[in-house]
Design an enzyme around this catalytic site. Structure first.
Site, mmCIF file in Angstrom:
data_model
loop_
_atom_site.group_PDB
_atom_site.id
_atom_site.type_symbol
_atom_site.label_atom_id
_atom_site.label_comp_id
_atom_site.label_asym_id
_atom_site.label_seq_id
_atom_site.Cartn_x
_atom_site.Cartn_y
_atom_site.Cartn_z
ATOM 1 N N HIS A 132 -16.197 2.390 12.580
ATOM 2 C CA HIS A 132 -15.046 2.623 11.698
ATOM 3 C C HIS A 132 -13.797 1.841 12.109
ATOM 4 C CE1 HIS A 132 -16.652 5.682 8.971
ATOM 5 N NE2 HIS A 132 -17.431 5.993 9.990
ATOM 6 N N LYS A 156 -19.972 -1.024 6.763
ATOM 7 C CA LYS A 156 -18.758 -0.307 6.353
ATOM 8 C C LYS A 156 -17.715 -1.323 5.876
ATOM 9 C CE LYS A 156 -20.184 3.842 8.518
ATOM 10 N NZ LYS A 156 -20.574 4.443 9.779
ATOM 11 N N SER A 177 -14.506 9.269 12.766
ATOM 12 C CA SER A 177 -14.418 9.193 11.306
ATOM 13 C C SER A 177 -14.055 10.508 10.626
ATOM 14 C CB SER A 177 -15.728 8.662 10.740
ATOM 15 O OG SER A 177 -16.776 9.549 11.043
HETATM 16 C C1 LIG Z 1 -21.925 4.831 10.205
HETATM 17 C C2 LIG Z 1 -21.975 4.835 11.672
HETATM 18 C C3 LIG Z 1 -23.059 4.300 12.360
HETATM 19 C C4 LIG Z 1 -24.276 3.784 11.640
HETATM 20 O O1 LIG Z 1 -24.040 2.577 11.010
HETATM 21 P P1 LIG Z 1 -25.035 2.066 9.876
HETATM 22 O O2 LIG Z 1 -24.856 0.607 9.854
HETATM 23 O O3 LIG Z 1 -24.639 2.736 8.609
HETATM 24 O O4 LIG Z 1 -26.418 2.460 10.318
HETATM 25 C C5 LIG Z 1 -23.023 4.280 13.739
HETATM 26 N N1 LIG Z 1 -21.966 4.776 14.410
HETATM 27 C C6 LIG Z 1 -20.906 5.295 13.785
HETATM 28 C C7 LIG Z 1 -19.750 5.812 14.586
HETATM 29 C C8 LIG Z 1 -20.874 5.355 12.399
HETATM 30 O O5 LIG Z 1 -19.823 5.894 11.776
#
Ligand SMILES: *Cc1c(COP(=O)(O)O)cnc(C)c1O
Length: 396
Positions: free
Chosen positions: A214, A244, A186
């Site tokens: 992502h 997301k 990300s």
């Molecule tokens: C945002 C993210 C998470 C965590 O996800 P949430 O549902 O917000 O707890 C895990 N791994 C990666 C690579 C992320 O970018």
């Protein structure tokens, strides 16, 4: 009486972070996290959310969430294994499995929780995990929790991965070996080299785990990085988030039936923490249905991503080597990137600076997350502001 030692620790730690310019002040958003947001009474074009498809404020999702509150209430009532598994959770899991092209899926309360849950349910102290050096914090913590030996490999360096896999196998020290990677990284927007990773995994009999937080909703016509490469049968654990692109909250692991059966009886956040609310489960299910019916939002996201990238590039900004809509604007100097982001805010764009230690020193950046919900007018206005500040600060 409050602990003096704790007070001293807290005050010193906070002062230290402030002195190093690393103390993050949080700006509460007034209202919804849409393509435009209000902070401190100021309206800003929002280039910082992970709400890739704009689903966090989608009317169709809001509607089913309200209905779920009416039919099922506001809470699941218990952990999944007692009687907190509602029909809505089962529907969600079925929907995720069909979306991912796997036999089954299990849902958790967050993506972070998935990594706490699944890695340690599968790996233990007799095992080793090969982990990309730029993997997300939740992967790192999940690996630590498992007590397996963690062997980092250089970011997306397939020679290094092969070498370390070979050494780990030849040492004869480990019962099982896993390779774990983000699907999309990300900070730069680059994609993991999954075909090569799978090839190495087959050569050395590694368990494969992809965190596609992502990639889901973004790659593979929405189904994620694994689908993008057509590797659904070759990746053992596909983990993702519902927070997301899906726009809600929660996470999941998709894979073979026996994997999911095992996670349901052994992964601790599933056993000991209450499931997401009915409204969350229903809204996530609806979001996935929408993605499976049409690529409209996905296509708009990519179009907006391309538009913003081309615009920034034409202005003369260094936008790195992103392969996804994630658009970093690399400034270099830490303080300058922070100042740049502050000036963007003053002029009406919300885009956060990302500095060491999140990214290597000297590659500080302002990261832009265009979404399907942005209009061309919003992006044009953001570009004008970028131009103004870029010139003012001597970046372009
Ligand atoms: C945002 C993210 C998470 C965590 O996800 P949430 O549902 O917000 O707890 C895990 N791994 C990666 C690579 C992320 O970018």
């Amino acid at each position: 009486m409050s602990s003096k030692i704790l007070n001293k620790f807290l005050n010193e730690s906070i002062a230290d972070l402030k002195e190093r310019g690393m103390y993050n002040e949080i700006d509460p958003v007034q209202g919804a996290n849409g393509p435009q947001i209000n902070i401190d009474g100021k309206q800003l074009i929002n280039l910082s959310s992970n709400n890739y498809l704009g689903l966090a404020t989608d009317e169709r999702l809001k509607q089913v969430a309200k209905e779920a509150v009416d039919t099922h209430g506001v809470g699941a009532g218990a952990v999944r294994t007692i009687n907190g598994t509602l029909d809505l959770h089962v529907e969600l899991e079925k929907r995720i499995a069909s979306f991912k092209g796997t036999e089954a899926a299990i849902s958790y309360q967050s993506g972070f929780n998935c990594n706490m849950a699944a890695i340690s349910a599968v790996m233990n102290k007799e095992d080793a995990i090969l982990s990309d050096a730029l993997n997300h914090a939740s992967i790192i913590d999940g690996c630590r929790l498992s007590k397996a030996k963690i062997i980092p490999f250089n970011h997306s360096d397939m020679e290094d991965l092969r070498q370390k896999a070979k050494e780990a196998v030849e040492s004869g020290q480990y019962k099982k070996i896993m390779v774990i990677t983000d699907g999309v990284f990300s900070m730069d927007g680059d994609i993991a080299k999954l075909p090569e990773i799978v090839e190495i995994a087959e050569e050395f009999d590694l368990i494969t785990y992809v965190d596609d937080a992502h990639g889901s909703g973004v790659l593979g016509k929405g189904a994620g990085t694994v689908k993008h490469f057509g590797l659904q049968d070759k990746v053992d654990l596909q983990m993702g988030t519902l927070s997301k692109a899906i726009g809600v909250i929660g996470g999941y692991v998709a894979g073979k039936q026996n994997l999911i059966d095992w996670l349901k009886v052994s992964s601790r956040p599933f056993l000991f923490s209450t499931a997401v609310s009915p409204a969350d489960a229903k809204a996530s299910t609806k979001a996935i249905e929408l993605l499976m019916e049409s690529t409209e939002l996905h296509d708009r996201l990519w179009e907006n991503g391309r538009y913003l990238k081309e615009g920034l590039k034409k202005l003369g900004f260094d936008i790195g080597n992103s392969e996804t809509p994630i658009t970093p604007c690399i400034i270099g100097d830490e303080k300058k990137a922070q100042q740049f982001s502050k000036r963007l805010f003053e002029e009406g764009v919300y885009a956060k600076s990302i500095v060491f230690p999140t990214v290597p020193r000297g590659t500080a950046r302002v990261r832009n997350m265009p979404t399907a919900a942005h209009t061309k007018e919003m992006l044009d206005k953001a570009l004008q502001i970028y131009e103004k500040i870029g010139k003012e600060m001597d970046v372009i």
